[in-house]
Design a protein around this motif. Structure first.
Motif, PDB file in Angstrom:
ATOM      1  N   ASP A 189     -35.581   9.680   2.884  1.00 60.21           N
ATOM      2  CA  ASP A 189     -34.444   9.217   3.685  1.00 60.21           C
ATOM      3  C   ASP A 189     -34.322   7.692   3.633  1.00 60.21           C
ATOM      4  OD1 ASP A 189     -33.722  11.757   4.457  1.00 60.21           O
ATOM      5  OD2 ASP A 189     -35.056  11.765   6.189  1.00 60.21           O
ATOM      6  N   LYS A 190     -34.415   7.145   2.450  1.00 57.91           N
ATOM      7  CA  LYS A 190     -34.276   5.705   2.264  1.00 57.91           C
ATOM      8  C   LYS A 190     -33.141   5.439   1.282  1.00 57.91           C
ATOM      9  CE  LYS A 190     -39.135   4.601   3.180  1.00 57.91           C
ATOM     10  NZ  LYS A 190     -40.370   3.980   2.635  1.00 57.91           N
ATOM     11  N   GLY A 191     -32.461   4.348   1.497  1.00 59.61           N
ATOM     12  CA  GLY A 191     -31.346   4.000   0.630  1.00 59.61           C
ATOM     13  C   GLY A 191     -30.053   3.883   1.407  1.00 59.61           C
ATOM     14  N   GLU A 192     -29.031   3.420   0.734  1.00 61.87           N
ATOM     15  CA  GLU A 192     -27.726   3.211   1.365  1.00 61.87           C
ATOM     16  C   GLU A 192     -26.994   4.543   1.548  1.00 61.87           C
ATOM     17  OE1 GLU A 192     -23.483   0.988   0.304  1.00 61.87           O
ATOM     18  OE2 GLU A 192     -25.285   0.622  -0.919  1.00 61.87           O
ATOM     19  N   LEU A 193     -26.488   4.788   2.757  1.00 62.26           N
ATOM     20  CA  LEU A 193     -25.747   6.013   3.043  1.00 62.26           C
ATOM     21  C   LEU A 193     -24.439   6.028   2.258  1.00 62.26           C
ATOM     22  CD1 LEU A 193     -26.211   6.343   6.902  1.00 62.26           C
ATOM     23  CD2 LEU A 193     -26.999   7.988   5.190  1.00 62.26           C
ATOM     24  N   LEU A 194     -24.048   7.212   1.794  1.00 59.24           N
ATOM     25  CA  LEU A 194     -22.775   7.350   1.091  1.00 59.24           C
ATOM     26  C   LEU A 194     -21.626   7.259   2.088  1.00 59.24           C
ATOM     27  CD1 LEU A 194     -23.555  10.302  -1.375  1.00 59.24           C
ATOM     28  CD2 LEU A 194     -23.549   7.865  -1.867  1.00 59.24           C
ATOM     29  N   LYS A 195     -20.562   6.563   1.713  1.00 64.62           N
ATOM     30  CA  LYS A 195     -19.403   6.432   2.591  1.00 64.62           C
ATOM     31  C   LYS A 195     -18.689   7.774   2.765  1.00 64.62           C
ATOM     32  CE  LYS A 195     -18.616   1.559   1.430  1.00 64.62           C
ATOM     33  NZ  LYS A 195     -17.661   0.571   0.869  1.00 64.62           N
ATOM     34  N   ASP A 196     -18.627   8.541   1.701  1.00 65.40           N
ATOM     35  CA  ASP A 196     -17.979   9.858   1.761  1.00 65.40           C
ATOM     36  C   ASP A 196     -18.985  10.919   1.302  1.00 65.40           C
ATOM     37  OD1 ASP A 196     -16.285  12.003   1.888  1.00 65.40           O
ATOM     38  OD2 ASP A 196     -15.122  11.466   0.107  1.00 65.40           O
ATOM     39  N   PRO A 197     -19.680  11.599   2.234  1.00 64.28           N
ATOM     40  CA  PRO A 197     -20.703  12.576   1.843  1.00 64.28           C
ATOM     41  C   PRO A 197     -20.140  13.897   1.339  1.00 64.28           C
ATOM     42  CG  PRO A 197     -20.510  12.508   4.223  1.00 64.28           C
ATOM     43  CD  PRO A 197     -19.616  11.422   3.689  1.00 64.28           C
ATOM     44  N   THR A 198     -18.828  14.129   1.498  1.00 65.32           N
ATOM     45  CA  THR A 198     -18.252  15.428   1.115  1.00 65.32           C
ATOM     46  C   THR A 198     -18.358  15.669  -0.392  1.00 65.32           C
ATOM     47  OG1 THR A 198     -16.054  14.405   0.995  1.00 65.32           O
ATOM     48  CG2 THR A 198     -16.666  15.464   3.066  1.00 65.32           C
ATOM     49  N   GLN A 199     -18.219  14.610  -1.178  1.00 63.72           N
ATOM     50  CA  GLN A 199     -18.318  14.765  -2.631  1.00 63.72           C
ATOM     51  C   GLN A 199     -19.716  15.228  -3.031  1.00 63.72           C
ATOM     52  OE1 GLN A 199     -17.518  11.178  -4.816  1.00 63.72           O
ATOM     53  NE2 GLN A 199     -17.676  12.163  -6.822  1.00 63.72           N
ATOM     54  N   TYR A 200     -20.739  14.639  -2.402  1.00 68.16           N
ATOM     55  CA  TYR A 200     -22.126  15.038  -2.680  1.00 68.16           C
ATOM     56  C   TYR A 200     -22.365  16.483  -2.261  1.00 68.16           C
ATOM     57  CZ  TYR A 200     -27.234  15.101  -2.344  1.00 68.16           C
ATOM     58  OH  TYR A 200     -28.566  15.433  -2.477  1.00 68.16           O
ATOM     59  N   ARG A 201     -21.887  16.861  -1.080  1.00 65.85           N
ATOM     60  CA  ARG A 201     -22.104  18.213  -0.578  1.00 65.85           C
ATOM     61  C   ARG A 201     -21.412  19.248  -1.463  1.00 65.85           C
ATOM     62  NH1 ARG A 201     -20.748  16.112   5.499  1.00 65.85           N
ATOM     63  NH2 ARG A 201     -22.829  15.241   5.965  1.00 65.85           N
ATOM     64  N   ARG A 202     -20.219  18.925  -1.906  1.00 63.31           N
ATOM     65  CA  ARG A 202     -19.497  19.850  -2.788  1.00 63.31           C
ATOM     66  C   ARG A 202     -20.234  19.996  -4.120  1.00 63.31           C
ATOM     67  NH1 ARG A 202     -14.628  22.034  -4.496  1.00 63.31           N
ATOM     68  NH2 ARG A 202     -14.062  21.564  -6.655  1.00 63.31           N
ATOM     69  N   LEU A 203     -20.704  18.883  -4.671  1.00 60.79           N
ATOM     70  CA  LEU A 203     -21.398  18.915  -5.951  1.00 60.79           C
ATOM     71  C   LEU A 203     -22.690  19.724  -5.862  1.00 60.79           C
ATOM     72  CD1 LEU A 203     -21.891  18.058  -8.854  1.00 60.79           C
ATOM     73  CD2 LEU A 203     -22.790  15.871  -8.001  1.00 60.79           C
ATOM     74  N   VAL A 204     -23.510  19.481  -4.838  1.00 54.95           N
ATOM     75  CA  VAL A 204     -24.775  20.202  -4.703  1.00 54.95           C
ATOM     76  C   VAL A 204     -24.520  21.681  -4.420  1.00 54.95           C
ATOM     77  CG1 VAL A 204     -26.902  20.394  -3.353  1.00 54.95           C
ATOM     78  CG2 VAL A 204     -26.025  18.145  -3.973  1.00 54.95           C
ATOM     79  N   GLY A 205     -23.492  21.981  -3.642  1.00 54.68           N
ATOM     80  CA  GLY A 205     -23.155  23.379  -3.400  1.00 54.68           C
ATOM     81  C   GLY A 205     -22.808  24.122  -4.674  1.00 54.68           C
ATOM     82  N   ARG A 206     -22.087  23.470  -5.571  1.00 56.66           N
ATOM     83  CA  ARG A 206     -21.735  24.094  -6.847  1.00 56.66           C
ATOM     84  C   ARG A 206     -22.964  24.226  -7.750  1.00 56.66           C
ATOM     85  NH1 ARG A 206     -16.157  21.705  -9.125  1.00 56.66           N
ATOM     86  NH2 ARG A 206     -16.150  23.749 -10.126  1.00 56.66           N
ATOM     87  N   LEU A 207     -23.853  23.244  -7.680  1.00 58.23           N
ATOM     88  CA  LEU A 207     -25.084  23.320  -8.472  1.00 58.23           C
ATOM     89  C   LEU A 207     -25.986  24.451  -7.987  1.00 58.23           C
ATOM     90  CD1 LEU A 207     -25.971  19.533  -8.926  1.00 58.23           C
ATOM     91  CD2 LEU A 207     -25.129  21.118 -10.673  1.00 58.23           C
ATOM     92  N   ILE A 208     -25.983  24.705  -6.681  1.00 55.92           N
ATOM     93  CA  ILE A 208     -26.787  25.808  -6.139  1.00 55.92           C
ATOM     94  C   ILE A 208     -26.332  27.127  -6.748  1.00 55.92           C
ATOM     95  CG2 ILE A 208     -27.238  27.157  -4.048  1.00 55.92           C
ATOM     96  CD1 ILE A 208     -27.271  24.524  -2.490  1.00 55.92           C
ATOM     97  N   TYR A 209     -25.023  27.327  -6.873  1.00 54.26           N
ATOM     98  CA  TYR A 209     -24.527  28.570  -7.484  1.00 54.26           C
ATOM     99  C   TYR A 209     -24.858  28.624  -8.970  1.00 54.26           C
ATOM    100  CZ  TYR A 209     -21.588  32.650  -8.151  1.00 54.26           C
ATOM    101  OH  TYR A 209     -21.147  33.930  -8.445  1.00 54.26           O
ATOM    102  N   LEU A 210     -24.968  27.472  -9.594  1.00 50.36           N
ATOM    103  CA  LEU A 210     -25.299  27.435 -11.022  1.00 50.36           C
ATOM    104  C   LEU A 210     -26.743  27.867 -11.282  1.00 50.36           C
ATOM    105  CD1 LEU A 210     -24.073  26.687 -13.790  1.00 50.36           C
ATOM    106  CD2 LEU A 210     -24.934  24.366 -13.446  1.00 50.36           C
ATOM    107  N   THR A 211     -27.606  27.770 -10.275  1.00 54.23           N
ATOM    108  CA  THR A 211     -29.011  28.168 -10.460  1.00 54.23           C
ATOM    109  C   THR A 211     -29.174  29.674 -10.618  1.00 54.23           C
ATOM    110  OG1 THR A 211     -29.379  28.274  -8.054  1.00 54.23           O
ATOM    111  CG2 THR A 211     -29.859  26.188  -9.155  1.00 54.23           C
TER     112      THR A 211
END
Length: 422
Positions: A189-211
């Motif tokens: 939990d270190k580093g600069e927070l993303l201004k728009d987290p929705t893009q990250y959440r959408r990307l990881v959600g799609r990657l989860i289905y790819l597994t």
């Protein structure tokens, strides 16, 4: 998904045909048992009237719709002699003499396989009489999974889906990399927070289905999914690296071999205290049916393990649970395992704990459900065996590895790309 892969692996080994059906307006077939009212459609509503309609049949959008449709389908299919599997309620089988037919349903998509073409044709006719179905022919595309068949077996991939992810991220022209995550990388939990987290959440959600067909990225995606609540810049950079890895071989998937003895074996491993935030360990296991990979998982353990042996023991218990469930599933598919299933582990201390049912000071704090594996060993359903760390296939599911280790394990898991020119 393990049920789907298990059924396809069996069809590949037995050379059974695979058929796909689609139910038209599936939810409209459900019968309602509660009193449900709705406002009339705008065209039937008169000004000043305060009327409602009572529903006698299910409609799309109702909470009861999916449950009532499945209840209607289950009742109809069981009336013809099919038996609903207790291991997976979406699986129905029928065995009569030498004839065997299996049906697997997911909402309105149906897969049928078996060794009797006449019984399969009769089943299709029955379903068409009771429900309006569309016969899509041989199985080619199911739940976003591309199914390719050859003499070597059945190949599963999500090439189209992977290319869509790359296109949306505008990385179709990015430089590819050879492995998804840098060796030894520990995200926290270190580093600069993303201004728009929705893009990250959408990307990881799609990657989860790819597994579903990509065990090679399962561990990396599992790590990224821990930070969905507050993603930071290092997390996004790690996610983009996975996309660059996908760019190298978007059509990579798993091969369910036609040369298969249908015996169960599993590999389990753990990364002790691998999470820098919680110090919890990561469990990883993969299960093979013969030479076909049918199940795998990477998951952070619920509690902190006090030793590496304890972490390995917990991963053995998780793999043992999966093996026990797969045995019951295969029993419904008429595959009887009279011999034990092999469970490979690279930690000798954990193997001794599993084999020795004596109460010990070092293991008294471990939850009783973890000792489930001891009972299975004594019953003769599971047999443990030591494997060297270099041959531990589940290692790829617990931590980030270097290029040589990663590519070596990917080959052993029979993960390949039939679209590659090499």
């Amino acid at each position: 998904m393990p049920t789907i892969r298990c059924l396809l692996a069996l069809a590949a080994a037995r050379n059974w045909s695979l058929h796909q059906l689609d139910v038209n307006n599936a939810f409209l077939h459900g019968d309602l048992h509660e009193e449900i009212y709705m406002l009339p459609p705008p065209g039937l509503r008169r000004q000043g009237e305060n009327l409602v309609c009572r529903l006698h049949k299910s409609l799309y959008g109702l909470k009861q719709a999916s449950r009532q449709w499945f209840a209607k389908f289950s009742q109809a299919i069981c009336s013809t002699g099919y038996i609903q599997s207790k291991a997976d309620y979406s699986l129905f089988t029928r065995h009569k003499g030498h004839s065997f037919t299996a049906l697997l349903i997911y909402v309105d998509d149906i897969v049928i396989t078996g060794n009797d073409p006449i019984a399969i044709s009769a089943l299709k006719a029955f379903l068409h009489r009771h429900f309006r179905i569309k016969d899509l022919g041989d199985l080619k595309y199911f739940l976003g999974i591309e199914v390719s068949r050859s003499k070597q077996g059945i190949f599963l991939s999500q090439r189209k889906y992977a290319l869509e992810i790359l296109k949306d991220a505008k990385l179709l022209g990015a430089a590819p990399v050879d492995f998804p995550m840098e060796k030894g990388l520990k995200l926290s939990d270190k580093g600069e927070l993303l201004k728009d987290p929705t893009q990250y959440r959408r990307l990881v959600g799609r990657l989860i289905y790819l597994t579903i067909t990509r065990p090679d990225i399962t561990s990396s995606v599992h790590v990224l999914s821990r930070f969905m609540h507050a993603p930071r810049k290092p997390h996004m950079e790690a996610a983009l690296r996975i996309l660059r890895y996908l760019k190298k071989s978007p059509g990579q998937g798993i091969l369910l071999s036609s040369q298969n003895d249908l015996t169960l074996r599993a590999f389990c491993d753990s990364d002790w205290a691998g999470c820098p935030n919680t110090r919890r360990s990561t469990t990883g296991y993969c299960v093979f049916l013969g030479s076909s990979l049918i199940s795998w998982k990477s998951k952070r353990q619920k509690t902190v393990s006090l030793s590496s042996a304890e972490a390995e023991y917990r991963s053995m218990a998780a793999a043992c649970c999966e093996l026990s469930w797969l045995r019951s599933l295969l029993k419904d598919l008429r595959i009887l395992h009279r011999q034990f299933a092999l469970l490979y582990c690279d930690n000798k201390a954990a193997l001794h704990i599993a084999a020795n049912p004596v109460f010990h000071e070092r293991t008294r704090h471990i939850e009783m459900d973890c000792h489930f594996i001891r009972d299975k060993i004594q019953e003769g359903l599971i047999a443990t065996q030591h494997v060297s760390s270099s041959s531990q296939l589940a290692d790829i599911l617990t931590k980030a590895l270097g290029r040589e280790e990663f590519n070596n394990l990917v080959r052993k898991l029979r993960v390949l790309d039939i679209h590659s020119s090499t």
